[in-house]
Design a protein around this motif. Structure first.
Motif, short mmCIF file in Angstrom:
data_model
loop_
_atom_site.label_atom_id
_atom_site.label_comp_id
_atom_site.label_asym_id
_atom_site.label_seq_id
_atom_site.Cartn_x
_atom_site.Cartn_y
_atom_site.Cartn_z
N THR A 56 -27.00 23.61 -19.39
CA THR A 56 -26.54 25.13 -19.72
C THR A 56 -26.36 25.21 -21.03
OG1 THR A 56 -25.73 25.17 -17.28
CG2 THR A 56 -25.27 26.78 -18.85
N TYR A 57 -25.49 24.10 -21.55
CA TYR A 57 -25.31 24.31 -23.08
C TYR A 57 -26.05 23.83 -23.96
CZ TYR A 57 -20.88 25.29 -20.46
OH TYR A 57 -19.99 25.93 -19.68
N ILE A 58 -26.72 22.67 -23.74
CA ILE A 58 -27.55 21.88 -24.36
C ILE A 58 -28.79 22.57 -24.69
CG2 ILE A 58 -29.19 19.79 -24.72
CD1 ILE A 58 -26.86 18.41 -23.19
N PHE A 59 -29.27 23.52 -23.81
CA PHE A 59 -30.73 24.00 -23.99
C PHE A 59 -30.37 25.47 -24.27
CE2 PHE A 59 -31.71 20.17 -21.63
CZ PHE A 59 -32.56 19.75 -22.73
N SER A 60 -29.23 26.08 -24.74
CA SER A 60 -28.87 27.37 -25.07
C SER A 60 -29.18 27.47 -26.44
CB SER A 60 -27.47 27.76 -24.74
OG SER A 60 -26.71 27.02 -25.51
N ARG A 61 -29.26 28.96 -26.74
CA ARG A 61 -29.47 29.06 -28.21
C ARG A 61 -28.29 28.84 -29.19
NH1 ARG A 61 -29.60 35.31 -28.53
NH2 ARG A 61 -28.77 35.22 -26.60
N ASN A 62 -27.08 28.61 -28.49
CA ASN A 62 -25.90 28.01 -29.43
C ASN A 62 -25.63 26.43 -28.82
OD1 ASN A 62 -25.35 30.41 -30.60
ND2 ASN A 62 -24.49 31.03 -28.63
#
Length: 127
Positions: A41-47
């Motif tokens: 969820t975090y690795i492949f987000s814009r941030n």
């Protein structure tokens, strides 16, 4: 100046809390995840994170395999990875080499050890 974002992935709430406290005190923004799937969820987000700390022994998808997968993807290939484990130093060195990781931290760790390793990895990536 924007804080560097670090994702810590470990199935132990205690380890996540210790890492969060140490890294936030050192001036980093910290995101935590309990497993490799949640970490996506975090690795492949814009941030996406500026660095990932991965426990080697994770449920569903262990950190060593997760690191290998991240190195195969264009989107995540350049994110530095620090492996975290209570395995022997020799085994950790082997896993870092096999997975394409940048460093490791041996459990149990002190806040100083974790922060020092993170700083060294981030500095070496900037050069």
């Amino acid at each position: 100046m924007e804080k560097l974002r670090i994702l810590v992935v470990d199935d132990s709430e205690l380890v996540l809390a210790m890492a969060r406290d140490a890294l936030e005190e050192a001036g980093y923004e910290v995101i935590t995840a309990a497993n490799g799937i949640e970490a996506n969820t975090y690795i492949f987000s814009r941030n996406k994170p500026d660095l990932i700390i991965l426990d080697v022994m994770l449920p569903m998808l262990d950190g060593n395999k997760k690191a290998k997968l991240l190195r195969e993807k264009d989107f995540s290939r350049e994110i530095p990875i620090v492996l975290l484990s209570s395995k022997s130093e020799e085994e950790l060195r082997r896993l870092v080499t096999e997975s394409g990781g940048d460093a490791y931290v041996h459990k149990p760790f002190t806040p100083w050890q974790l922060v020092t390793t993170v700083r060294k990895v981030l500095e070496s990536r900037r050069r």
